[in-house]
Design a protein around this motif. Structure first.
Motif, PDB file in Angstrom:
ATOM      1  N   LEU A 111       5.157  59.286  12.214  1.00  0.00           N
ATOM      2  CA  LEU A 111       5.187  57.928  11.042  1.00  0.00           C
ATOM      3  C   LEU A 111       6.131  56.961  11.760  1.00  0.00           C
ATOM      4  O   LEU A 111       7.391  57.422  11.740  1.00  0.00           O
ATOM      5  CB  LEU A 111       5.176  58.232   9.777  1.00  0.00           C
ATOM      6  N   ALA A 112       5.797  55.639  11.928  1.00  0.00           N
ATOM      7  CA  ALA A 112       6.847  54.734  12.303  1.00  0.00           C
ATOM      8  C   ALA A 112       6.643  53.457  11.351  1.00  0.00           C
ATOM      9  O   ALA A 112       5.476  52.979  10.921  1.00  0.00           O
ATOM     10  CB  ALA A 112       6.753  54.507  13.852  1.00  0.00           C
ATOM     11  N   LEU A 113       7.723  52.777  11.210  1.00  0.00           N
ATOM     12  CA  LEU A 113       7.699  51.437  10.512  1.00  0.00           C
ATOM     13  C   LEU A 113       7.924  50.441  11.499  1.00  0.00           C
ATOM     14  O   LEU A 113       9.142  50.330  11.981  1.00  0.00           O
ATOM     15  CB  LEU A 113       8.447  51.461   9.397  1.00  0.00           C
ATOM     16  N   VAL A 114       6.944  49.313  11.820  1.00  0.00           N
ATOM     17  CA  VAL A 114       7.410  48.264  12.584  1.00  0.00           C
ATOM     18  C   VAL A 114       7.346  47.061  11.850  1.00  0.00           C
ATOM     19  O   VAL A 114       6.952  46.741  10.638  1.00  0.00           O
ATOM     20  CB  VAL A 114       6.060  47.833  13.442  1.00  0.00           C
ATOM     21  N   VAL A 115       8.532  46.424  11.961  1.00  0.00           N
ATOM     22  CA  VAL A 115       9.042  45.083  11.341  1.00  0.00           C
ATOM     23  C   VAL A 115       9.102  44.038  12.224  1.00  0.00           C
ATOM     24  O   VAL A 115       9.896  43.948  13.087  1.00  0.00           O
ATOM     25  CB  VAL A 115      10.377  45.155  10.681  1.00  0.00           C
ATOM     26  N   ASP A 116       8.189  42.976  12.046  1.00  0.00           N
ATOM     27  CA  ASP A 116       8.317  41.720  12.684  1.00  0.00           C
ATOM     28  C   ASP A 116       8.243  41.935  14.406  1.00  0.00           C
ATOM     29  O   ASP A 116       8.951  41.538  15.122  1.00  0.00           O
ATOM     30  CB  ASP A 116       9.482  40.802  12.615  1.00  0.00           C
ATOM     31  N   GLY A 117       7.212  43.199  14.588  1.00  0.00           N
ATOM     32  CA  GLY A 117       7.027  43.315  16.141  1.00  0.00           C
ATOM     33  C   GLY A 117       7.915  44.319  16.657  1.00  0.00           C
ATOM     34  O   GLY A 117       7.830  44.843  17.673  1.00  0.00           O
ATOM     35  N   GLU A 118       9.044  44.904  16.096  1.00  0.00           N
ATOM     36  CA  GLU A 118       9.826  45.913  16.523  1.00  0.00           C
ATOM     37  C   GLU A 118      10.056  47.154  15.732  1.00  0.00           C
ATOM     38  O   GLU A 118       9.947  47.050  14.160  1.00  0.00           O
ATOM     39  CB  GLU A 118      11.456  45.374  16.493  1.00  0.00           C
ATOM     40  N   ALA A 168      -1.638  36.655  15.784  1.00  0.00           N
ATOM     41  CA  ALA A 168      -0.739  36.803  16.500  1.00  0.00           C
ATOM     42  C   ALA A 168       0.538  36.993  16.055  1.00  0.00           C
ATOM     43  O   ALA A 168       1.508  37.057  16.963  1.00  0.00           O
ATOM     44  CB  ALA A 168      -1.045  35.360  17.511  1.00  0.00           C
ATOM     45  N   LYS A 169       0.981  36.576  14.754  1.00  0.00           N
ATOM     46  CA  LYS A 169       2.529  36.361  14.570  1.00  0.00           C
ATOM     47  C   LYS A 169       2.954  37.851  14.143  1.00  0.00           C
ATOM     48  O   LYS A 169       2.230  38.656  14.110  1.00  0.00           O
ATOM     49  CB  LYS A 169       2.430  35.705  12.995  1.00  0.00           C
ATOM     50  N   PRO A 170       4.346  37.976  14.502  1.00  0.00           N
ATOM     51  CA  PRO A 170       4.948  39.088  14.129  1.00  0.00           C
ATOM     52  C   PRO A 170       4.590  39.677  12.797  1.00  0.00           C
ATOM     53  O   PRO A 170       4.477  38.852  11.749  1.00  0.00           O
ATOM     54  CB  PRO A 170       6.271  38.849  14.499  1.00  0.00           C
ATOM     55  N   SER A 171       4.708  41.006  12.635  1.00  0.00           N
ATOM     56  CA  SER A 171       3.850  41.468  11.543  1.00  0.00           C
ATOM     57  C   SER A 171       4.653  42.902  11.108  1.00  0.00           C
ATOM     58  O   SER A 171       5.353  43.525  11.981  1.00  0.00           O
ATOM     59  CB  SER A 171       2.529  42.015  11.484  1.00  0.00           C
ATOM     60  N   THR A 172       4.543  43.189   9.831  1.00  0.00           N
ATOM     61  CA  THR A 172       5.281  44.613   9.414  1.00  0.00           C
ATOM     62  C   THR A 172       4.306  45.459   8.991  1.00  0.00           C
ATOM     63  O   THR A 172       3.219  44.914   7.982  1.00  0.00           O
ATOM     64  CB  THR A 172       6.198  44.091   8.105  1.00  0.00           C
TER      65      THR A 172
END
Length: 408
Positions: free
Chosen positions: A187-194, A158-162
Motif C-alpha cells: 500500500l502506498a500513498l501518492v501525493v501530488d505525483g510523488e 493530467a494534474k498532479p493528484s493524491t
C-alpha cells in the motif's frame, strides 16, 4: 551497509546521524511528531498488518479444502483468490472511513467474484475483520468497496493528484504455493505525483536469527527464524521494519511486537559481487548484463565472469523488499511486448528502496513516472524496463545497457 548500524533521529529535521544500533518500541516512534504524513502511515501500517492476518487465515482455509473453490484465473492466466478480493475490500473500507476524500487505485474489481459466485465468501472474511458502526456489512457493501479501487472508478486528469495505490496480494502464485513462497500486501500513498508513504507486509518472510540484531535473546537461542515482516517508509524519514510474527502467532510474546529497526540497502560496489533478482517470468539471458556475466543460483560456486542470481519469488514487490532490506543488491525487470506494467507492482516498492538508500529508474536512468497514465494512474511506461539497485551499482548497470536495448 549493515542493518546493525542504525541511525538516531533528529525529530525536527527527519535527518539521521549514523552511530549506533537501536530498537524502537511502541507505535511509530521512528517518525517525528512533525512528519507530514504520520497519520496516513500509521493507518497504512495498521490495515496492512490486519490484511496479512486475513491472508494467513484464508490460506489455511484453502489448504483445508480439496475443491480449490476459492481460486480463480483471470483472463491473463494469473490466479486470484478470495484473499485478493478480501484484502482489497477490507483496506478500501478502512481507508474510506479514515480518509474519505482520497481515492484508491487497486488491482481488482468485482467482475470475477460476481460471475463466479464468490461474493459471499469474500463478505465472510471481510466481516470477520471490519467493525462496522451500526450493522454487519452486506454483499453490496463489499462489492462497492472492491470497485472503489477498480478500473474506471475515478478519473484523475493530467494534474498532479493524491491517491492510494494498493496491490492486495502481489505474488498470488506464491500465496498459493505454501508457507515457503513469498507474497506481499503493498500500500502506498501518492501525493501530488510523488510517493509519500509506503507499507509492505510479507507474512512468509523469514530471517535467520544470526543475521537479525532485532531478535531477542530467547529467540536467538531457539534458532527459530522469525516469521513475517512489515516494512514502512515515509518520505525523508527512512525505511523501517518490524516482525509480523506476534500478529500471526497468538503464542508470541507481545512485548516485542512493536520493535522497529532501520532498513538499509546492501553495500556492494562491484557489479560481479552483487546479488541479483529478476522476474520469475524472465531469464538472465534475456537481460543485457548477460553479455558480460553468466549467472548461477549457487552462492558457493560463483566463478569468474559470473554473478549470483537469487532464487525467484513470485511478484515484483517481494524483489523490492529484498533490495530494501539488503538481501538483494539489484532487481532488473525488462519490459515485454504486450505486457502492461501496473503501478501497484512498483509504487510502494519504490519508496521503500529509495528511503533505504537505493535507487529506482527506467533503463535510461529516468525516475518512474507514476502519472504517465493521465486518466486512471493504473499503468506506468518505463523505457526498456525497471532497474532497482542499492544505488552504488546503478550507474554501472546503466552503462552496461546498450542504447539499442528495447522492449522484448
Amino acid at each position: 551497509m549493515s542493518i546493525a548500524l542504525i541511525q538516531s533521529i533528529d525529530h525536527h529535521s527527519c535527518r539521521f546521524s549514523r552511530f549506533r544500533f537501536s530498537t524502537v518500541r511502541s507505535s511509530l516512534l521512528f517518525l517525528p511528531r512533525t512528519a507530514k504524513y504520520r497519520r496516513e502511515l500509521e493507518a497504512a501500517v495498521d490495515v496492512v498488518e490486519k490484511a496479512c492476518c486475513l491472508c494467513v487465515d484464508v490460506k489455511k482455509s484453502l489448504g483445508s479444502t480439496s475443491s480449490g473453490g476459492g481460486i480463480l484465473e483471470k483472463n491473463d492466466q494469473t490466479p486470484v483468490t478470495v484473499a485478493d478480493f478480501g484484502v482489497q475490500a477490507f483496506i478500501s473500507l478502512e481507508l474510506k472511513k479514515m480518509f474519505p476524500s482520497i481515492p484508491l487505485v487497486a488491482e481488482e474489481d468485482s467482475t470475477f467474484i460476481r460471475s463466479n459466485f464468490l461474493a459471499d465468501n469474500v463478505l465472510s472474511v471481510v466481516n470477520d475483520r471490519v467493525e462496522p458502526e451500526h450493522k454487519p456489512l452486506t454483499r453490496d457493501d463489499v462489492l462497492e468497496a472492491i470497485d472503489r479501487g477498480g478500473k474506471d472508478a475515478f478519473t484523475f486528469g493530467a494534474k498532479p493528484s493524491t491517491y492510494w495505490v494498493l496491490d492486495p496480494i502481489d505474488g498470488t502464485r506464491g500465496f498459493l504455493k505454501g508457507s515457503e513462497a513469498l507474497y506481499v500486501v503493498g500500500l502506498a500513498l501518492v501525493v501530488d505525483g510523488e510517493i509519500a508513504v509506503g507499507v509492505m507486509g510479507c507474512p512468509n518472510w523469514k530471517d535467520d536469527y544470526s543475521d537479525s540484531p532485532s531478535i531477542n535473546d530467547q529467540e536467538a537461542k531457539s534458532g527459530i527464524p522469525t516469521l513475517g515482516i512489515v516494512m514502512a517508509a515515509h518520505v525523508g524519514c527512512g525505511t523501517w521494519r518490524r516482525r509480523l510474527s506476534n500478529m500471526l502467532n497468538s503464542n508470541a510474546s507481545s512485548t516485542n511486537w512493536s520493535h522497529w529497526t532501520r532498513c538499509f540497502v546492501d553495500g556492494s560496489f562491484l557489479v560481479h559481487e552483487a546479488r541479483y533478482c529478476i522476474p520469475d517470468s524472465q531469464t538472465w539471458n534475456s537481460l543485457p548484463l548477460s553479455a558480460s556475466f553468466s549467472s548461477t543460483n549457487d552462492p558457493a560456486a560463483v566463478g569468474e565472469k559470473q554473478v549470483l542470481l537469487l532464487p525467484t519469488c513470485c511478484g515484483s514487490l517481494c524483489k523490492y523488499l529484498m533490495v530494501a532490506s539488503g538481501r538483494a543488491s539489484v532487481f532488473i525487470l525488462r519490459a515485454r511486448t504486450n505486457t502492461i506494467i501496473k503501478v501497484w507492482d512498483h509504487a510502494v516498492g519504490i519508496i521503500c528502496v529509495l528511503e533505504a538508500g537505493g535507487q529506482v529508474t527506467d533503463w535510461r536512468g529516468n525516475p518512474i513516472d507514476l502519472a504517465a497514465d493521465q486518466v486512471e494512474r493504473r499503468v506506468i511506461f518505463p523505457s526498456g524496463g525497471v532497474i532497482v539497485s542499492n544505488g552504488n551499482l546503478h550507474n554501472q548497470i546503466l552503462k552496461m545497457i546498450p542504447a539499442s536495448s528495447s522492449i522484448i
